[in-house]
Design a protein around this motif. Structure first.
Motif, PDB file in Angstrom:
ATOM      1  N   PRO A 131       8.084 -17.895  -6.364  1.00 23.09           N
ATOM      2  CA  PRO A 131       7.455 -17.442  -5.118  1.00 23.09           C
ATOM      3  C   PRO A 131       6.170 -16.644  -5.367  1.00 23.09           C
ATOM      4  CG  PRO A 131       9.789 -16.828  -5.228  1.00 23.09           C
ATOM      5  CD  PRO A 131       9.378 -17.238  -6.599  1.00 23.09           C
ATOM      6  N   LYS A 132       5.188 -16.884  -4.503  1.00 25.93           N
ATOM      7  CA  LYS A 132       3.978 -16.061  -4.471  1.00 25.93           C
ATOM      8  C   LYS A 132       3.757 -15.613  -3.035  1.00 25.93           C
ATOM      9  CE  LYS A 132      -0.968 -15.841  -5.495  1.00 25.93           C
ATOM     10  NZ  LYS A 132      -2.118 -16.452  -6.218  1.00 25.93           N
ATOM     11  N   ALA A 133       3.417 -14.333  -2.856  1.00 24.98           N
ATOM     12  CA  ALA A 133       3.212 -13.780  -1.511  1.00 24.98           C
ATOM     13  C   ALA A 133       1.737 -13.605  -1.211  1.00 24.98           C
ATOM     14  CB  ALA A 133       3.937 -12.442  -1.382  1.00 24.98           C
ATOM     15  N   PHE A 134       1.357 -13.962  -0.005  1.00 26.49           N
ATOM     16  CA  PHE A 134       0.025 -13.673   0.523  1.00 26.49           C
ATOM     17  C   PHE A 134       0.216 -12.649   1.633  1.00 26.49           C
ATOM     18  CE2 PHE A 134      -0.366 -17.719  -1.500  1.00 26.49           C
ATOM     19  CZ  PHE A 134      -1.645 -17.738  -2.036  1.00 26.49           C
ATOM     20  N   VAL A 135      -0.482 -11.561   1.527  1.00 26.53           N
ATOM     21  CA  VAL A 135      -0.210 -10.410   2.397  1.00 26.53           C
ATOM     22  C   VAL A 135      -1.473  -9.940   3.102  1.00 26.53           C
ATOM     23  CG1 VAL A 135       0.470  -7.966   2.389  1.00 26.53           C
ATOM     24  CG2 VAL A 135       1.756  -9.625   1.030  1.00 26.53           C
ATOM     25  N   VAL A 136      -1.316  -9.620   4.386  1.00 31.34           N
ATOM     26  CA  VAL A 136      -2.346  -8.890   5.134  1.00 31.34           C
ATOM     27  C   VAL A 136      -1.902  -7.430   5.155  1.00 31.34           C
ATOM     28  CG1 VAL A 136      -3.534  -8.603   7.338  1.00 31.34           C
ATOM     29  CG2 VAL A 136      -2.880 -10.895   6.561  1.00 31.34           C
ATOM     30  N   LYS A 137      -2.694  -6.565   4.556  1.00 32.22           N
ATOM     31  CA  LYS A 137      -2.293  -5.157   4.441  1.00 32.22           C
ATOM     32  C   LYS A 137      -2.374  -4.431   5.783  1.00 32.22           C
ATOM     33  CE  LYS A 137      -4.969  -3.738   0.989  1.00 32.22           C
ATOM     34  NZ  LYS A 137      -5.449  -2.869  -0.122  1.00 32.22           N
ATOM     35  N   SER A 138      -1.450  -3.505   5.972  1.00 31.96           N
ATOM     36  CA  SER A 138      -1.487  -2.647   7.156  1.00 31.96           C
ATOM     37  C   SER A 138      -2.410  -1.462   6.893  1.00 31.96           C
ATOM     38  CB  SER A 138      -0.077  -2.142   7.476  1.00 31.96           C
ATOM     39  OG  SER A 138       0.331  -1.199   6.502  1.00 31.96           O
ATOM     40  N   ASN A 139      -2.637  -0.680   7.923  1.00 31.33           N
ATOM     41  CA  ASN A 139      -3.497   0.501   7.774  1.00 31.33           C
ATOM     42  C   ASN A 139      -2.877   1.558   6.853  1.00 31.33           C
ATOM     43  OD1 ASN A 139      -5.409  -0.582   9.513  1.00 31.33           O
ATOM     44  ND2 ASN A 139      -4.455   0.325  11.333  1.00 31.33           N
ATOM     45  N   GLU A 140      -1.576   1.467   6.664  1.00 33.77           N
ATOM     46  CA  GLU A 140      -0.886   2.449   5.819  1.00 33.77           C
ATOM     47  C   GLU A 140      -0.961   2.104   4.337  1.00 33.77           C
ATOM     48  OE1 GLU A 140       3.055   3.527   7.192  1.00 33.77           O
ATOM     49  OE2 GLU A 140       2.606   2.651   9.163  1.00 33.77           O
ATOM     50  N   ALA A 141      -1.378   0.892   4.015  1.00 36.38           N
ATOM     51  CA  ALA A 141      -1.384   0.453   2.622  1.00 36.38           C
ATOM     52  C   ALA A 141      -2.504   1.138   1.838  1.00 36.38           C
ATOM     53  CB  ALA A 141      -1.554  -1.057   2.547  1.00 36.38           C
ATOM     54  N   PRO A 142      -2.294   1.394   0.539  1.00 36.18           N
ATOM     55  CA  PRO A 142      -3.361   1.963  -0.302  1.00 36.18           C
ATOM     56  C   PRO A 142      -4.563   1.016  -0.374  1.00 36.18           C
ATOM     57  CG  PRO A 142      -1.225   2.049  -1.412  1.00 36.18           C
ATOM     58  CD  PRO A 142      -1.041   1.198  -0.205  1.00 36.18           C
ATOM     59  N   LEU A 143      -5.734   1.562  -0.575  1.00 35.93           N
ATOM     60  CA  LEU A 143      -6.928   0.736  -0.720  1.00 35.93           C
ATOM     61  C   LEU A 143      -6.856  -0.113  -1.987  1.00 35.93           C
ATOM     62  CD1 LEU A 143      -9.730   3.242   0.358  1.00 35.93           C
ATOM     63  CD2 LEU A 143      -8.756   1.363   1.694  1.00 35.93           C
ATOM     64  N   ASP A 144      -6.224   0.419  -3.013  1.00 37.52           N
ATOM     65  CA  ASP A 144      -6.136  -0.281  -4.287  1.00 37.52           C
ATOM     66  C   ASP A 144      -5.131  -1.443  -4.195  1.00 37.52           C
ATOM     67  OD1 ASP A 144      -4.659  -0.511  -7.151  1.00 37.52           O
ATOM     68  OD2 ASP A 144      -6.779   0.025  -7.394  1.00 37.52           O
ATOM     69  N   ASP A 145      -5.630  -2.684  -4.358  1.00 42.77           N
ATOM     70  CA  ASP A 145      -4.779  -3.865  -4.241  1.00 42.77           C
ATOM     71  C   ASP A 145      -3.682  -3.896  -5.315  1.00 42.77           C
ATOM     72  OD1 ASP A 145      -6.172  -4.685  -2.057  1.00 42.77           O
ATOM     73  OD2 ASP A 145      -7.254  -6.311  -3.059  1.00 42.77           O
ATOM     74  N   LYS A 146      -4.026  -3.492  -6.539  1.00 38.59           N
ATOM     75  CA  LYS A 146      -3.041  -3.526  -7.617  1.00 38.59           C
ATOM     76  C   LYS A 146      -1.859  -2.614  -7.311  1.00 38.59           C
ATOM     77  CE  LYS A 146      -6.067  -4.847 -11.462  1.00 38.59           C
ATOM     78  NZ  LYS A 146      -6.590  -4.465 -12.803  1.00 38.59           N
ATOM     79  N   GLU A 147      -2.158  -1.443  -6.780  1.00 41.82           N
ATOM     80  CA  GLU A 147      -1.096  -0.503  -6.428  1.00 41.82           C
ATOM     81  C   GLU A 147      -0.202  -1.071  -5.337  1.00 41.82           C
ATOM     82  OE1 GLU A 147      -0.543   4.000  -4.531  1.00 41.82           O
ATOM     83  OE2 GLU A 147      -2.532   3.327  -5.218  1.00 41.82           O
ATOM     84  N   THR A 148      -0.831  -1.664  -4.324  1.00 37.56           N
ATOM     85  CA  THR A 148      -0.065  -2.257  -3.221  1.00 37.56           C
ATOM     86  C   THR A 148       0.794  -3.410  -3.715  1.00 37.56           C
ATOM     87  OG1 THR A 148      -1.856  -1.685  -1.696  1.00 37.56           O
ATOM     88  CG2 THR A 148      -0.221  -3.254  -0.912  1.00 37.56           C
ATOM     89  N   ALA A 149       0.206  -4.280  -4.551  1.00 34.02           N
ATOM     90  CA  ALA A 149       0.947  -5.432  -5.079  1.00 34.02           C
ATOM     91  C   ALA A 149       2.155  -4.981  -5.891  1.00 34.02           C
ATOM     92  CB  ALA A 149       0.024  -6.306  -5.924  1.00 34.02           C
ATOM     93  N   LEU A 150       1.961  -3.953  -6.705  1.00 34.98           N
ATOM     94  CA  LEU A 150       3.057  -3.444  -7.525  1.00 34.98           C
ATOM     95  C   LEU A 150       4.178  -2.885  -6.650  1.00 34.98           C
ATOM     96  CD1 LEU A 150       4.057  -2.840 -10.398  1.00 34.98           C
ATOM     97  CD2 LEU A 150       2.893  -0.623 -10.253  1.00 34.98           C
ATOM     98  N   THR A 151       3.807  -2.170  -5.599  1.00 35.85           N
ATOM     99  CA  THR A 151       4.800  -1.584  -4.691  1.00 35.85           C
ATOM    100  C   THR A 151       5.600  -2.674  -3.982  1.00 35.85           C
ATOM    101  OG1 THR A 151       3.387   0.340  -4.304  1.00 35.85           O
ATOM    102  CG2 THR A 151       5.124  -0.084  -2.694  1.00 35.85           C
ATOM    103  N   LEU A 152       4.915  -3.717  -3.519  1.00 36.94           N
ATOM    104  CA  LEU A 152       5.602  -4.788  -2.786  1.00 36.94           C
ATOM    105  C   LEU A 152       6.489  -5.612  -3.717  1.00 36.94           C
ATOM    106  CD1 LEU A 152       2.744  -5.982  -0.392  1.00 36.94           C
ATOM    107  CD2 LEU A 152       4.666  -4.460   0.111  1.00 36.94           C
ATOM    108  N   SER A 153       6.018  -5.846  -4.927  1.00 37.87           N
ATOM    109  CA  SER A 153       6.857  -6.563  -5.895  1.00 37.87           C
ATOM    110  C   SER A 153       8.126  -5.777  -6.194  1.00 37.87           C
ATOM    111  CB  SER A 153       6.071  -6.814  -7.189  1.00 37.87           C
ATOM    112  OG  SER A 153       4.992  -7.687  -6.967  1.00 37.87           O
ATOM    113  N   GLN A 154       7.983  -4.475  -6.345  1.00 38.99           N
ATOM    114  CA  GLN A 154       9.141  -3.622  -6.603  1.00 38.99           C
ATOM    115  C   GLN A 154      10.087  -3.606  -5.411  1.00 38.99           C
ATOM    116  OE1 GLN A 154       9.663  -2.386  -9.563  1.00 38.99           O
ATOM    117  NE2 GLN A 154      11.633  -1.471  -8.972  1.00 38.99           N
ATOM    118  N   HIS A 155       9.527  -3.659  -4.197  1.00 43.94           N
ATOM    119  CA  HIS A 155      10.315  -3.703  -2.962  1.00 43.94           C
ATOM    120  C   HIS A 155      11.244  -4.916  -2.962  1.00 43.94           C
ATOM    121  CE1 HIS A 155      11.335  -3.394   1.274  1.00 43.94           C
ATOM    122  NE2 HIS A 155      10.741  -4.548   1.550  1.00 43.94           N
TER     123      HIS A 155
END
Length: 581
Positions: A508-532
């Motif tokens: 699986p690969k996810a394509f995501v539209v970030k919310s206003n609460e998401a960090p600006l840094d894409d790597k940080e957001t990707a890591l958080t969602l993968s861990q989720h």
């Protein structure tokens, strides 16, 4: 094992098989709610302009008279294929009366998506054999260009008027075609069209709508939907929901009509079923969160017919929703695409007094197959089988499923199952199959049957069989991961697709539209969602293919994720990488 409607569901009444959809809805002989007691069927949510039930009948007749003269449509000469009319328009209050008028002339309606390009519209006009087009001012340029390509004359092009706010910024060059109001005025001066005299069963044989669908797989196909199919589904919907409406003291209600009327969900479930039941539909030309919320408040809308992307917008714009009085809303009805359990729970937490229901259907079933009862909910299910319908499940080995909680491809038998695909015998033979029990529609969807707390059988849609991700022999449903990701505050919208993997075939690969609460840094957001995902799902369901970020998830007008578009983009990306190596 064949699954049937729950015991509490009433029997389906006799389905008339020798009349048009318009005739079925224009009088009370077949159970339609009293015309004089009905609410106004179609009201503009921007201007408040409306027609009574009898106005709709009158306008239908006048439009038919004028079209008979202008297009030389003789309903008693030739076949319905000599009178195919394309509706390429945003939603208007005359959209449905126009369809009735075309049927009054023994013709066929082929609705086209308002999002169609010139090439796409041109293809539909040619393949459907359309000889006239009704469009709206914002789409006129596209309609004219496509019409010229297939040699439809300009005198066979007409306008469905929109509110001024929808046309104010549109620049129109040349002569504007006649509008539906011109046809109504002209029709009042013309003699009546001779009544149709159909033979027994003609309504079950004759095409009413030629709707374009991707089918259970592959490229778009023209679906032949008979008058009988549509009438059957209206009666099925009314019978299934009738007991709940009676229990809640609902005689008629106000419904939202923002979803495209050219889509089978908007056409049958929202517009035609509402007209039959005496309800009022508040028509919006297109979705805009502000005008949508304003309309709910202004017209005291009681039922919201929605798709998951709109519900997501409501959840992501809590402040805008709070500024309006939405207390009139009694129920939310979601269709066209699965609604994740996490999203349902979030919505109910915010609006606990609202019943949220789902349904499952497809163009090839006109469209409804199962609907959720407001008094028998099961989070994650699409509802129970509607009257007159039978379903069965077939596993990957071709054996019938005989137990609950066991996955299989859904097959459907119903009077609403359509005639087949127009000029596509191969696809028809593959999709509509026969056995000792009769003709079945193969849906291409993997489902299971689960019992609710009240003991009634519900259908749970797992995913499209062709979209399931195969990870080392395991099946992963994209919809499951999408629903899980949507529960995370960093995600505004998302889609999951399979990508190739050297050791696991696909991952699986996810394509995501970030919310206003998401960090600006894409790597940080990707890591958080993968861990989720890792913390809540089995290892083979992890986002091994990675997380990518988009401004918007590509979707159809009805809200379905266009995974094919994402897959094509991913293939191009991988090809580009290989080319650089």
């Amino acid at each position: 094992m064949v699954f049937h409607p729950p015991a509490w569901v009433p029997q389906l009444p006799e389905i008339p098989d020798s009349i048009t959809v318009g005739e079925f809805l224009s009088n009370e002989r077949h159970g339609r709610y009293n015309l004089d007691l009905s609410r106004s069927p179609y009201t503009c949510g921007l201007t408040g302009k409306t027609y009574t039930a009898r106005d709709v009948v009158d306008r239908t007749e006048c439009i038919a008279r004028s079209l008979a003269r202008r297009l030389r449509f003789d309903p008693h000469d030739g076949t319905e294929w000599d009178r195919v009319v394309c509706l390429f328009s945003l939603n208007t209050i005359d959209y449905i009366p126009l369809t009735h008028a075309i049927h009054r002339l023994n013709g066929i309606v082929t609705p086209a998506s308002a999002a169609s390009s010139v090439a796409e519209l041109q293809q539909q006009l040619r393949s459907s054999r359309a000889s006239a087009i009704f469009t709206s001012i914002p789409l006129l340029g596209t309609a004219l260009e496509a019409a010229r390509a297939v040699k439809i004359p300009e005198e066979a092009i007409f306008i469905l008027p929109l509110p001024p706010s929808e046309t104010r910024e549109v620049q129109v060059t040349g002569v504007v075609p006649p509008s539906i109001d011109d046809l109504v005025a002209e029709g009042r001066t013309l003699p009546a069209v001779k009544p149709l005299s159909w033979t027994k069963g003609q309504g079950a044989r004759q095409v009413a709508y030629l709707c374009y669908s991707s089918g259970t797989s592959g490229l778009p196909k023209a679906v032949k939907i008979s008058h009988f199919n549509i009438i059957a589904n209206i009666l099925q919907i009314a019978a299934f929901e009738g007991s709940t409406r009676k229990q809640r003291g609902v005689k008629t209600q106000v419904n939202l009509g923002v979803l495209p009327l050219g889509h089978i969900y908007g056409l049958t479930v929202i517009a035609l079923a509402s007209q039959y039941r005496g309800d009022e539909v508040i028509i919006l030309p297109r979705f805009n969160l502000g005008t949508f919320l304003d309309s709910v408040e202004k017209f005291k809308i009681e039922r919201l017919y929605l798709v998951p992307p709109i519900i997501i917008q409501m959840m992501n714009n809590e402040e805008a929703c709070r500024r309006r009085d939405l207390t009139s809303v009694r129920s939310v009805y979601s269709g066209a695409a699965p609604l994740g359990a996490e999203l349902i729970r979030s919505y109910l937490k915010r609006y606990p007094e609202v019943a949220i229901t789902q349904s499952y259907g497809l163009t090839e079933a006109s469209p409804m197959v199962v609907i959720t009862s407001e008094v028998d909910g099961l989070v994650g299910s699409s509802g129970s089988v509607i009257p007159g319908t039978k379903i069965k499940l077939v596993d990957v080995k071709g054996k019938e499923v005989t137990s609950h909680e066991t996955r299989g491809e859904l097959l459907v038998q119903s009077p609403s199952v359509v005639l087949g695909y127009f000029e596509n015998e191969k696809a028809t033979a593959e999709t509509f199959v026969w056995d000792d029990d009769g003709r079945w529609l193969k849906t291409g969807d993997e489902v299971l049957v689960r019992k609710s707390s009240l003991g009634h059988e519900h259908l749970v849609v797992v995913d499209r069989i062709k979209e399931l991700i195969k990870v080392k022999g395991h099946q992963v449903a994209p919809a499951e991961l999408e629903a899980h990701l949507m529960a995370h505050p960093f995600v505004s919208d998302c889609a999951v697709i399979p990508v190739p993997h050297p050791r696991a075939d696909e991952v699986p690969k996810a394509f995501v539209v970030k919310s206003n609460e998401a960090p600006l840094d894409d790597k940080e957001t990707a890591l958080t969602l993968s861990q989720h995902v890792k913390e809540h799902k089995a290892r083979y369901k992890w986002l091994t293919g990675g997380v990518a970020f988009l401004d918007v998830i590509p979707k159809s007008p009805s809200g379905k994720i266009l995974r094919r578009t994402l897959k094509d983009q991913e293939k191009q990306r991988l090809s580009s990488i290989k080319a650089k190596i």
